[in-house]
Design an enzyme around this catalytic site. Structure first.
Site, PDB file in Angstrom:
ATOM      1  N   ARG A  18       0.912  -1.227  -0.140  1.00 63.47           N
ATOM      2  CA  ARG A  18       0.012  -0.017   0.077  1.00 63.47           C
ATOM      3  C   ARG A  18       0.680   1.246   0.073  1.00 63.47           C
ATOM      4  O   ARG A  18       0.253   2.419  -0.174  1.00 63.47           O
ATOM      5  CB  ARG A  18      -0.962   0.137   1.171  1.00 63.47           C
ATOM      6  N   HIS A  43      16.241  -9.919   5.531  1.00 60.49           N
ATOM      7  CA  HIS A  43      17.045 -10.424   4.266  1.00 60.49           C
ATOM      8  C   HIS A  43      16.565  -9.185   3.116  1.00 60.49           C
ATOM      9  O   HIS A  43      15.580  -9.453   2.391  1.00 60.49           O
ATOM     10  CB  HIS A  43      16.294 -11.666   3.830  1.00 60.49           C
ATOM     11  N   GLU A  70      20.460 -11.201   6.540  1.00 60.07           N
ATOM     12  CA  GLU A  70      20.850 -12.405   5.439  1.00 60.07           C
ATOM     13  C   GLU A  70      20.879 -11.767   3.989  1.00 60.07           C
ATOM     14  O   GLU A  70      20.292 -10.487   3.759  1.00 60.07           O
ATOM     15  CB  GLU A  70      19.670 -13.289   5.523  1.00 60.07           C
ATOM     16  N   HIS A 190      14.140 -22.298   6.370  1.00 58.15           N
ATOM     17  CA  HIS A 190      13.291 -22.332   5.180  1.00 58.15           C
ATOM     18  C   HIS A 190      12.238 -23.372   5.348  1.00 58.15           C
ATOM     19  O   HIS A 190      12.525 -24.422   5.327  1.00 58.15           O
ATOM     20  CB  HIS A 190      14.301 -22.676   3.931  1.00 58.15           C
TER      21      HIS A 190
END
Length: 238
Positions: A18, A43, A70, A190
């Site tokens: 937005r 990240h 990361e 992950h």
């Protein structure tokens, strides 16, 4: 104890949709810590499609647990790390257009390059972790980079968990055991979620940290952020 670091990239994705400041990424990071997160992970990518470089700068002043950044060690990323100096830097070999991280480092091919990066990051006072597939040769070669830890890329484990969790976790158990024999700490991340996290934790003694974002944020839509963080924390209790 295995620490839970909450990746807040998806919060930034929602905000960016937005173009304003709702949800407030900085407030969510503080709330995650208040609700029990033991670290905050970001990240940033070159196109800043979720976490922005300025977010990283602003978060450094607010995060009171472990701040983990990361990314692929490009010149811009390294400049940011030199400025922010987080507690941990996780090196991930993702391409600029990657939707999400999808492979670990080839620590044989890139050992000399990684050694230079790791040495600089450690000179800044950062702990360094290298993102790896559960490949024993890559784990062994990671030692030559000077890294403090490896982060096992757990997508294959998550994909195979429902069909045969023992077969899915076996390569990770072997990789983690070798890393620890070599004196390397072990992180994981992950596609970890409330279904598969506890078993991974049970099978990897000495697991130092998991970094979880997408699944945790999805669960929070239904369960609430505070409750969700507590549920994930409970998966990490033996």
């Amino acid at each position: 104890m295995t620490k839970l670091s909450v990746n807040i990239n998806k919060i930034a994705t929602l905000r960016n949709a937005r173009g304003h400041n709702r949800p407030n990424v900085l407030q969510v990071a503080q709330d995650c810590e208040r609700f029990g997160a033991q670290g905050i992970t970001v990240h940033p990518r070159p196109d800043e499609r979720h976490i922005r470089y300025q977010d990283v700068r602003d978060l450094k002043a607010l995060v009171t647990t472990e701040f983990n950044i990361e990314g692929n060690p490009t010149p811009d990323f390294l400049d940011l790390v030199r400025e922010v100096r987080p507690e941990q830097v996780t090196l991930v070999p993702d391409a600029p257009d990657a939707i999400t991280s999808n492979a670990g480092w080839d620590t044989i091919k890139h050992q000399v390059y990684l050694l230079g990066v790791v040495q600089e990051l450690k000179s800044l006072g950062c702990r360094v972790s290298i993102f790896l597939d559960p490949d024993l040769a890559m784990v062994k070669a990671a030692l030559g980079t000077g890294t403090d830890r490896i982060e096992l890329y757990t997508e294959a484990y998550a994909s195979g968990y429902a069909a045969d969790r023992e077969a899915a976790v076996a390569p990770y158990r072997a990789a983690a055991a070798l890393a620890q024999e070599l004196g390397l700490g072990v992180n994981a991340g992950h596609d970890l979620d409330l279904d598969n996290l506890a078993y991974l934790h049970q099978q990897l003694p000495g697991l130092a940290e998991v970094s979880i974002g997408h699944a945790l944020v999805c669960d929070a839509l239904y369960l609430g952020l505070e409750n969700t963080i507590q549920l994930y924390r409970r998966q990490l209790v033996s």
